[in-house]
Design a protein around this motif. Structure first.
Motif, mmCIF file in Angstrom:
data_model
loop_
_atom_site.group_PDB
_atom_site.id
_atom_site.type_symbol
_atom_site.label_atom_id
_atom_site.label_comp_id
_atom_site.label_asym_id
_atom_site.label_seq_id
_atom_site.Cartn_x
_atom_site.Cartn_y
_atom_site.Cartn_z
ATOM 1 N N ALA A 54 0.797 -1.185 -0.055
ATOM 2 C CA ALA A 54 -0.197 -0.086 -0.045
ATOM 3 C C ALA A 54 1.109 1.222 -0.011
ATOM 4 N N SER A 55 2.037 0.986 0.741
ATOM 5 C CA SER A 55 2.896 2.281 0.664
ATOM 6 C C SER A 55 3.377 2.688 -0.688
ATOM 7 N N SER A 56 3.591 1.542 -1.373
ATOM 8 C CA SER A 56 4.157 1.871 -2.715
ATOM 9 C C SER A 56 2.961 2.390 -3.666
ATOM 10 N N ASP A 57 1.812 1.908 -3.576
ATOM 11 C CA ASP A 57 0.689 2.488 -4.238
ATOM 12 C C ASP A 57 0.299 3.995 -3.801
ATOM 13 N N LEU A 58 0.855 4.304 -2.621
ATOM 14 C CA LEU A 58 0.678 5.816 -2.305
ATOM 15 C C LEU A 58 1.900 6.588 -2.860
ATOM 16 N N TYR A 59 2.742 5.972 -3.669
ATOM 17 C CA TYR A 59 3.748 6.758 -4.250
ATOM 18 C C TYR A 59 4.981 7.010 -3.346
ATOM 19 N N ALA A 60 5.250 6.294 -2.245
ATOM 20 C CA ALA A 60 6.348 6.122 -1.534
ATOM 21 C C ALA A 60 7.430 5.344 -1.855
ATOM 22 N N SER A 61 8.571 6.149 -1.918
ATOM 23 C CA SER A 61 9.782 5.376 -2.379
ATOM 24 C C SER A 61 9.998 4.116 -1.382
ATOM 25 N N PRO A 62 10.751 3.145 -1.864
ATOM 26 C CA PRO A 62 11.012 2.112 -1.091
ATOM 27 C C PRO A 62 11.827 2.417 0.237
ATOM 28 N N ILE A 63 12.520 3.461 0.225
ATOM 29 C CA ILE A 63 13.220 3.872 1.573
ATOM 30 C C ILE A 63 12.245 4.724 2.068
ATOM 31 N N ARG A 64 11.476 5.610 1.846
ATOM 32 C CA ARG A 64 10.575 6.038 2.331
ATOM 33 C C ARG A 64 9.573 5.201 3.208
ATOM 34 N N GLY A 65 9.120 4.190 2.197
ATOM 35 C CA GLY A 65 8.133 3.203 2.849
ATOM 36 C C GLY A 65 8.665 2.094 3.749
ATOM 37 N N PHE A 66 9.926 2.036 3.638
ATOM 38 C CA PHE A 66 10.676 1.217 4.830
ATOM 39 C C PHE A 66 10.493 1.913 6.300
ATOM 40 N N PHE A 67 10.962 3.353 6.083
ATOM 41 C CA PHE A 67 10.990 4.042 7.471
ATOM 42 C C PHE A 67 9.600 4.477 7.858
#
Length: 292
Positions: A194-207
């Motif tokens: 879901a974080s990727s679907d909301l346009y978060a980068s992999p690093i931002r989604g991780f943190f």
């Protein structure tokens, strides 16, 4: 018999059943923690003028703590420093490993978990002695580093802080990996997607998603690593030098060699109090309610 009496009787039986279930744990705790802890505190208050030959007497001498801290504070702070660095290294290495096992290992997951705990099948002492061979002055590691000029001709790794911290990191790494894996494995992968679907980068989604959800494992792992590492003395004894002595070495020497039970007890209690205080502050400020 009235219905209320039956209900009350059932409630009493359930209450007694609960007490019987916790009785073995309570007895174990009393025998192997409360009684030894009372003995340790009593030892720390012995008359400092006593000895193994003449005997000790309880004098409630609180000055033992001041004297022991003044004499061995260098080893105490060194122990906390070494344990802190080793814990951070375990966290960095262990998180990557636990993440790979939880999300990337696939059908190899169980095998990788077995490999993580495989070092426990051998003695702690044997594992530490192996590092003594690996970091030996005429060993492959030192010779290779000298060949690429990362170490001088007369430099060494053994009997240095690097060797002690490396030993601590290696020996306590599984204590970090397993709680991290247990925490990461419970994360719903759909939240990360879901974080990727909301346009978060992999690093931002991780943190923003993965790391906060794994905080119970981070807290548990750091505690399981830091606490035994701070009191360890085997790594400093085998891999270090007199300049890298930790408080565990001091306590071991005071108890077994010098026979200064009062100072040994005082240092043990001091270390325990510092660790408990640090743990309480850490858990309260870590942001996870699962461990509070």
């Amino acid at each position: 018999m009235a219905l209320d009496d039956v209900v009350t009787g059932d409630a009493s039986k359930r209450k007694l059943t609960g007490y019987w279930l916790i009785a073995p744990g309570a007895i174990w705790l009393a025998l192997f923690f409360l009684i030894p802890f009372y003995s340790l505190v009593s030892t720390s208050l012995y008359d400092p003028d006593g000895s193994v030959l003449t005997g000790y007497s309880m004098s409630w001498h609180f000055g033992n703590f001041v004297d022991a801290f003044d004499q061995y504070k260098g080893q105490l702070w060194r122990s906390l420093w070494y344990a802190g660095v080793a814990t951070l290294l375990c966290l960095a290495i262990g998180y990557v490993l636990a993440y790979a096992i939880a999300f990337k290992a696939g059908r190899w997951k169980n095998l990788m978990l077995v490999l993580v705990i495989a070092p426990f099948f051998t003695s702690f002492l044997l594992r530490t002695l192996s590092w003594k061979l690996i970091l030996a002055d005429d060993g492959f590691v030192v010779n290779s580093l000298q060949a690429v000029h990362l170490l001088g001709a007369n430099d060494r790794l053994l009997a240095t802080p690097f060797a002690v911290i490396a030993g601590l990191t290696y020996n306590f790494l599984p204590f970090m990996v397993l709680p991290l894996y247990a925490s990461l494995e419970k994360i719903d992968i759909r939240l990360i997607e879901a974080s990727s679907d909301l346009y978060a980068s992999p690093i931002r989604g991780f943190f923003k998603v993965t790391f906060p959800l794994s905080m119970p494992g981070v807290v548990a792992g750091t505690l399981l690593t830091f606490i035994p590492a701070a009191g360890d003395y085997i790594n400093a004894q085998l891999l270090g030098s007199p300049n890298t002595r930790m408080v565990g070495n001091v306590i071991q020497s005071l108890f077994t060699t010098q026979g200064d039970y009062a100072a040994a007890g005082a240092m043990s209690v001091t270390l325990m109090v510092i660790i408990v205080a640090a743990v309480l502050v850490y858990v309260r400020t870590s942001g996870t309610e699962d461990l509070v």
